[in-house]
Every structure is written in structure tokens, then in C-alpha cells.
Design a protein around this motif. Structure first.
Motif, short mmCIF file in Angstrom:
data_model
loop_
_atom_site.label_atom_id
_atom_site.label_comp_id
_atom_site.label_asym_id
_atom_site.label_seq_id
_atom_site.Cartn_x
_atom_site.Cartn_y
_atom_site.Cartn_z
N VAL A 1 69.14 2.72 74.86
CA VAL A 1 70.52 2.85 74.36
C VAL A 1 70.74 4.24 73.78
O VAL A 1 71.86 4.75 73.77
CB VAL A 1 70.90 1.79 73.29
CG1 VAL A 1 71.30 0.47 73.93
CG2 VAL A 1 69.82 1.61 72.26
N LYS A 2 69.67 4.86 73.31
CA LYS A 2 69.82 6.24 72.83
C LYS A 2 68.50 7.01 72.97
O LYS A 2 67.42 6.44 72.84
CB LYS A 2 70.28 6.26 71.37
CG LYS A 2 69.39 5.56 70.38
CD LYS A 2 69.92 5.76 68.98
CE LYS A 2 68.91 5.39 67.92
NZ LYS A 2 68.61 3.98 67.81
N ASN B 1 59.06 4.84 64.63
CA ASN B 1 60.27 4.66 63.83
C ASN B 1 60.48 3.22 63.40
O ASN B 1 61.18 2.94 62.42
CB ASN B 1 61.52 5.10 64.61
CG ASN B 1 61.55 6.61 64.79
OD1 ASN B 1 60.91 7.33 64.02
ND2 ASN B 1 62.26 7.07 65.80
N LEU C 1 58.60 1.28 61.98
CA LEU C 1 58.06 0.99 60.64
C LEU C 1 59.04 1.39 59.55
O LEU C 1 58.86 1.03 58.38
CB LEU C 1 56.73 1.71 60.43
CG LEU C 1 55.58 1.31 61.36
CD1 LEU C 1 54.28 1.94 60.87
CD2 LEU C 1 55.42 -0.19 61.46
N1 LIG Z 1 55.69 -0.17 65.89
C1 LIG Z 1 55.05 -1.32 65.70
O1 LIG Z 1 54.38 -1.52 64.67
C2 LIG Z 1 55.11 -2.41 66.74
C3 LIG Z 1 54.24 -3.51 66.60
C4 LIG Z 1 54.28 -4.52 67.54
C5 LIG Z 1 55.16 -4.46 68.60
N2 LIG Z 1 56.01 -3.40 68.73
C6 LIG Z 1 56.94 -3.40 69.86
O2 LIG Z 1 56.85 -2.18 70.57
C7 LIG Z 1 58.10 -1.92 71.21
C8 LIG Z 1 58.51 -0.49 70.91
O3 LIG Z 1 58.72 -0.35 69.54
P1 LIG Z 1 58.48 1.05 68.77
O4 LIG Z 1 57.49 0.80 67.73
O5 LIG Z 1 58.27 2.13 69.75
O6 LIG Z 1 59.89 1.19 68.02
P2 LIG Z 1 61.01 2.31 68.09
O7 LIG Z 1 62.06 1.84 67.16
O8 LIG Z 1 60.40 3.65 67.87
O9 LIG Z 1 61.53 2.23 69.60
C9 LIG Z 1 62.28 1.14 70.08
C10 LIG Z 1 63.26 1.67 71.10
O10 LIG Z 1 63.98 0.55 71.64
C11 LIG Z 1 65.32 0.96 71.81
N3 LIG Z 1 66.23 -0.16 71.89
C12 LIG Z 1 66.60 -1.01 70.88
N4 LIG Z 1 67.52 -1.88 71.32
C13 LIG Z 1 67.74 -1.58 72.62
C14 LIG Z 1 68.57 -2.13 73.64
N5 LIG Z 1 69.40 -3.16 73.39
N6 LIG Z 1 68.53 -1.58 74.88
C15 LIG Z 1 67.72 -0.53 75.14
N7 LIG Z 1 66.91 0.04 74.24
C16 LIG Z 1 66.92 -0.49 72.99
C17 LIG Z 1 65.60 1.84 70.60
O11 LIG Z 1 66.75 2.67 70.80
C18 LIG Z 1 64.31 2.61 70.46
O12 LIG Z 1 64.34 3.84 71.16
C19 LIG Z 1 59.07 -2.97 70.69
O13 LIG Z 1 59.22 -3.97 71.65
C20 LIG Z 1 58.39 -3.51 69.44
O14 LIG Z 1 58.77 -4.80 69.15
C21 LIG Z 1 55.99 -2.37 67.83
#
Ligand SMILES: NC(=O)c1ccc[n+]([C@@H]2O[C@H](COP(=O)([O-])OP(=O)(O)OC[C@H]3O[C@@H](n4cnc5c(N)ncnc54)[C@H](O)[C@@H]3O)[C@@H](O)[C@H]2O)c1
Length: 244
Positions: free
Chosen positions: A38-39, A187, A189
Motif C-alpha cells: 500500500v505504500k 517497523n 515493533l
Molecule cells: N516484525 C516482527 O516481529 C514479526 C513477527 C512475526 C511475524 N511478522 C510478520 O511479518 C510480516 C512483515 O512484517 P514486518 O515486520 O516486515 O512489518 P512492517 O510493518 O515493517 O511491514 C509490513 C508491510 O505490510 C504493508 N501492508 C500493511 N497492510 C497492507 C495491505 N492492506 N496491503 C498491502 N500491504 C500492506 C505495510 O505497508 C508494510 O510495508 C507480517 O505479515 C507480520 O505479521 C513480523
């Protein structure tokens, strides 16, 4: 590293964190990366350079998925893999405080988003002898964790759904696998305190918090030829958290 030369790979959530790291690593492995978010996807594609493309996609929008997939097939001829990385978490959703709207939003993005992504590419992959789908769950989908009732439901759903799709279409060459990250420095977190990070490290057998690149390594492996005989599996990348 996996060799993705000649492969066209869609990565959602590529504007930030794990998705951005996966898009970057997949491109380094030779793939033409279609970064979607989305961004921030266009910025990621610019940073990667070469053949990488950035596209605006809301993973909850089935029409948006159709437009993206049709466009990529029309211009590149083939899609070889999809990493469903996009996701959100809420930090206050214990059962007694979780709103219905918040529940729906998390289920829509974290579970329905992966469903729509798989549904949008699966027929094309099957028609072309198979392909790789990697879905991103969480340790919260594997074990009980505090304050994440909707997130746990969504990520547990991602795991169950992936296993189901994996066995349904295994004979077609489609491979569907899941990574289950533990706490990973992105991000997502937010403004986690040093105290909480220290506590997380202390509770993790390896004593470390993962980086986005740790998750990206596994995603790229599962997108590559190394996973030809692996399907329906869940790989926790959590420093041994769920092994305890
Ligand atoms: N960071 C952690 O500790 C952690 C732990 C377990 C699982 N995860 C999973 O890892 C994945 C990535 O998370 P991250 O840590 O990189 O977080 P992040 O917030 O850095 O990245 C998530 C991305 O998803 C995008 N997003 C959100 N809603 C959206 C939508 N409707 N359509 C398209 N894009 C969308 C955001 O814009 C963002 O760029 C997620 O599925 C998250 O649940 C993360």
C-alpha cells in the motif's frame, strides 16, 4: 543463496521490513521482483534498481490483485512465485479488549490478504507446471502469546490454509510453505522499549532478536529450487523460541 535467475516473483509488504528485505534478496538472487505494498513499494524497487518494479496493492482488494497479476503476466509472460509478506499487528488486542472492527481489519489483511494472493496466482502457476508460494505467519500462529487474539487467529489461519492448499495441489507442482517469524527488528515493533527488547532476548534461546534479512533468507530459499520437495511446512525463524 538460491538461484532465482529468470524467475518473476511478487513480494507483498515490500515497502518495509521483511517484505523489503525479501524483495531485495530475491533480486540479488537473480529474480525480476514485483514489489507490492500500500505504500513504499516504488521506493523499494528504486533502491533495488535493475528490473525491479514497484506497484501499489492493497492485499485485501481482489480487483487490485487481478489487475496486478494480469499486468505482470501480460508484460513478463510468467509468474514463478509469490511471497505473501504484508501484514499488520495490533498491540492491545487481548480477548476482552479486542474490538470487532480491529478483529476484522487484522483478519482481512493478515489472512484474507494471503488467501487472495494465493487465489490470484495459483491457476497460472498450475497451468505452467507449478511454482512457489511462501506465506508469512508468526510464532503467534504456533503458540499462545499475550495480547494478540486476532493476530493469533489470522496467523494460525495462514498456517492451516497453507497446509490445505499445499496438499490439494501438490501433484500439480505447486509448493506452498510458511515461515513463522519470532520477534524481528522492523517497523512493526513500533516504539518497543529497550527493556522489552532485552526481555525478549533473554527469553530467546539464541539470545538474539532476528533481523528482517534472517526472515528474507528463508523466504528466498523457499521460493527457489531448494524447496522443490518441500510443501505444506512451517519454518519457525525465532531463535528457538517455539522449541522451548
Ligand atoms: N516484525 C516482527 O516481529 C514479526 C513477527 C512475526 C511475524 N511478522 C510478520 O511479518 C510480516 C512483515 O512484517 P514486518 O515486520 O516486515 O512489518 P512492517 O510493518 O515493517 O511491514 C509490513 C508491510 O505490510 C504493508 N501492508 C500493511 N497492510 C497492507 C495491505 N492492506 N496491503 C498491502 N500491504 C500492506 C505495510 O505497508 C508494510 O510495508 C507480517 O505479515 C507480520 O505479521 C513480523
Amino acid at each position: 543463496m538460491a538461484d532465482l535467475t529468470g524467475k518473476t516473483i511478487i513480494v507483498t509488504g515490500a515497502g518495509s521490513g521483511i517484505g523489503k528485505a525479501a524483495a531485495t534478496l530475491a533480486a540479488a538472487a537473480g529474480a525480476t521482483v514485483i514489489a507490492a505494498d500500500v505504500k513504499g513499494a516504488e521506493e523499494t524497487a528504486k533502491e533495488i534498481g535493475g528490473s525491479a518494479e514497484g506497484h501499489v496493492l492493497d492485499v485485501t482488494d481482489s480487483q487490485g490483485w487481478k489487475y496486478l497479476v494480469d499486468d505482470v503476466i501480460a508484460r513478463h509472460g510468467r509468474i514463478h512465485g509469490l511471497a505473501n509478506v504484508a501484514g499488520i499487528v495490533s498491540d492491545v488486542d487481548a480477548l476482552l479488549t479486542q474490538t470487532e472492527e480491529g478483529w476484522q481489519r487484522i483478519l482481512d489483511i493478515d489472512l484474507k490478504g494471503a488467501f487472495l494472493g494465493m487465489k490470484s496466482v495459483a491457476q497460472h502457476l498450475i497451468d505452467n507446471g507449478g511454482g512457489k508460494i511462501v506465506n508469512v505467519a508468526s510464532t503467534a500462529g504456533v503458540i499462545g502469546m499475550p495480547n494478540v487474539v486476532a493476530y493469533s487467529a489470522a496467523k494460525g489461519g495462514v498456517i492451516a490454509m497453507s497446509r490445505q492448499v499445499a496438499i490439494e495441489y501438490a501433484a500439480t507442482g505447486l509448493r506452498v510453505n510458511v515461515i513463522a517469524p519470532g520477534v524481528t527488528q522492523t517497523n512493526m515493533l513500533g516504539d518497543i522499549t529497550d527493556e522489552l527488547l532485552t526481555a525478549v532476548k533473554a527469553a530467546t534461546p539464541t539470545g538474539e532478536v532476528a533481523a528482517a534479512e534472517d526472515q528474507a533468507n528463508a523466504i528466498v530459499f523457499l521460493l527457489g529450487p531448494g524447496s522443490d520437495r518441500i510443501t505444506g511446512q512451517v519454518l519457525p525463524i525465532d531463535g528457538g523460541w517455539t522449541a522451548q
